[in-house]
Design a protein around this motif. Structure first.
Motif, short mmCIF file in Angstrom:
data_model
loop_
_atom_site.label_atom_id
_atom_site.label_comp_id
_atom_site.label_asym_id
_atom_site.label_seq_id
_atom_site.Cartn_x
_atom_site.Cartn_y
_atom_site.Cartn_z
N LEU A 74 -5.45 69.36 64.10
CA LEU A 74 -5.55 68.13 64.72
C LEU A 74 -4.27 67.41 64.87
N VAL A 75 -3.80 67.28 63.42
CA VAL A 75 -2.46 66.61 63.36
C VAL A 75 -1.34 67.49 64.17
N ALA A 76 -1.29 68.70 64.02
CA ALA A 76 -0.27 69.22 64.69
C ALA A 76 -0.38 69.03 66.31
N PHE A 77 -1.67 69.01 66.70
CA PHE A 77 -1.78 68.99 68.26
C PHE A 77 -1.40 67.58 68.67
N SER A 78 -1.64 66.56 67.82
CA SER A 78 -1.34 65.08 68.21
C SER A 78 0.22 64.87 68.08
N CYS A 79 1.02 65.63 67.14
CA CYS A 79 2.34 65.37 66.92
C CYS A 79 3.10 66.03 68.26
N ILE A 80 2.66 67.24 68.81
CA ILE A 80 3.09 67.56 69.75
C ILE A 80 2.80 66.90 71.07
N LEU A 81 1.59 66.25 71.14
CA LEU A 81 1.34 65.19 72.38
C LEU A 81 2.17 63.99 72.26
N MET A 82 2.51 63.62 71.11
CA MET A 82 3.53 62.47 70.97
C MET A 82 4.83 62.90 71.53
N ILE A 83 5.28 63.96 71.05
CA ILE A 83 6.62 64.46 71.41
C ILE A 83 6.76 64.59 72.92
N ALA A 84 5.82 65.25 73.61
CA ALA A 84 5.53 65.44 75.01
C ALA A 84 5.74 63.83 75.79
N GLY A 85 4.70 63.18 75.22
CA GLY A 85 4.62 61.73 75.80
C GLY A 85 6.11 61.02 75.84
N MET A 86 6.77 61.31 74.84
CA MET A 86 8.05 60.51 74.76
C MET A 86 9.13 61.18 75.74
N PHE A 87 9.22 62.52 75.99
CA PHE A 87 10.11 63.15 76.83
C PHE A 87 9.66 63.31 78.31
N ILE A 88 8.45 63.02 78.64
CA ILE A 88 7.94 63.31 79.95
C ILE A 88 8.54 62.24 80.79
N PRO A 89 8.53 61.02 80.42
CA PRO A 89 9.08 59.85 81.45
C PRO A 89 10.63 60.10 81.60
N PHE A 90 11.44 60.43 80.34
CA PHE A 90 12.55 60.94 80.51
C PHE A 90 13.01 62.04 81.55
N LEU A 91 12.21 63.10 81.51
CA LEU A 91 12.47 64.32 82.67
C LEU A 91 12.05 63.57 83.98
N ILE A 92 11.13 63.10 84.09
CA ILE A 92 10.73 62.52 85.63
C ILE A 92 12.05 61.60 86.06
N HIS A 93 12.36 60.73 85.26
CA HIS A 93 13.63 59.95 85.68
C HIS A 93 14.69 60.84 85.96
N TYR A 94 15.01 61.83 85.24
CA TYR A 94 16.26 62.70 85.44
C TYR A 94 16.01 63.58 86.74
N ALA A 95 14.70 63.93 86.80
CA ALA A 95 14.59 64.66 88.03
C ALA A 95 14.69 63.79 89.36
N SER A 96 14.40 62.41 89.14
CA SER A 96 14.68 61.64 90.48
C SER A 96 16.25 61.36 90.66
N GLN A 97 16.76 61.39 89.67
CA GLN A 97 18.61 61.13 89.72
C GLN A 97 19.14 62.23 90.17
N LEU A 98 18.66 63.54 89.93
CA LEU A 98 19.20 64.67 90.28
C LEU A 98 18.84 64.86 91.72
N LYS A 99 17.66 64.19 92.28
CA LYS A 99 17.31 64.48 93.88
C LYS A 99 18.48 63.69 94.50
N GLY A 100 18.62 62.41 94.03
CA GLY A 100 19.56 61.53 94.67
C GLY A 100 20.94 62.08 94.85
N LEU A 101 21.40 62.73 93.54
CA LEU A 101 22.70 63.24 93.53
C LEU A 101 22.96 64.29 94.62
N GLN A 102 21.54 65.46 94.87
CA GLN A 102 21.75 66.29 95.71
C GLN A 102 21.89 65.91 97.24
N TYR A 103 21.35 64.56 97.52
CA TYR A 103 21.45 64.18 98.74
C TYR A 103 22.87 63.81 98.79
#
Length: 108
Positions: A14-43
């Motif tokens: 449970l501790v290992a799984f919660s650590c993985i979820l916390m790390i993913a929770g921090m990086f997912i918003p960053f990746l979504i923002h990065y993907a939208s910026q990349l799409k704008g640059l492609q246009y």
């Protein structure tokens, strides 16, 4: 004394799984923002390619004609301003990015 050496215990899992979820929770918003910026640059890159093609065609043919094209659902419009050959702009708009423009002029 009894020693369990067959694997991880439930609290460790449970501790290992919660650590993985916390790390993913921090990086997912960053990746979504990065993907939208990349799409704008492609246009923007597609608009610059269309602008380059239009300017090259005008230089060769000496005809400064406005035209447009649709590429991957985005409409790109080449517009000559300032009496024909002083400035060329490409306008493009997509629902999620709003109106944008890239231009080139004789002065720079």
């Amino acid at each position: 004394m009894y020693k369990n050496s067959k694997g991880f215990s439930l609290p460790e899992t449970l501790v290992a799984f919660s650590c993985i979820l916390m790390i993913a929770g921090m990086f997912i918003p960053f990746l979504i923002h990065y993907a939208s910026q990349l799409k704008g640059l492609q246009y923007e890159v597609e608009a610059l390619k269309f602008l380059e093609e239009g300017v090259e065609k005008a230089i060769v043919s000496h005809e400064y004609v406005d035209h447009s094209r649709i590429y991957r659902g985005v409409r790109y419009e080449l517009d000559w301003k300032g009496g024909g050959n002083e400035e060329a702009c490409v306008h493009y708009q997509k629902r999620d990015i709003g109106p944008n423009e890239v231009c080139i002029s004789m002065g720079g």
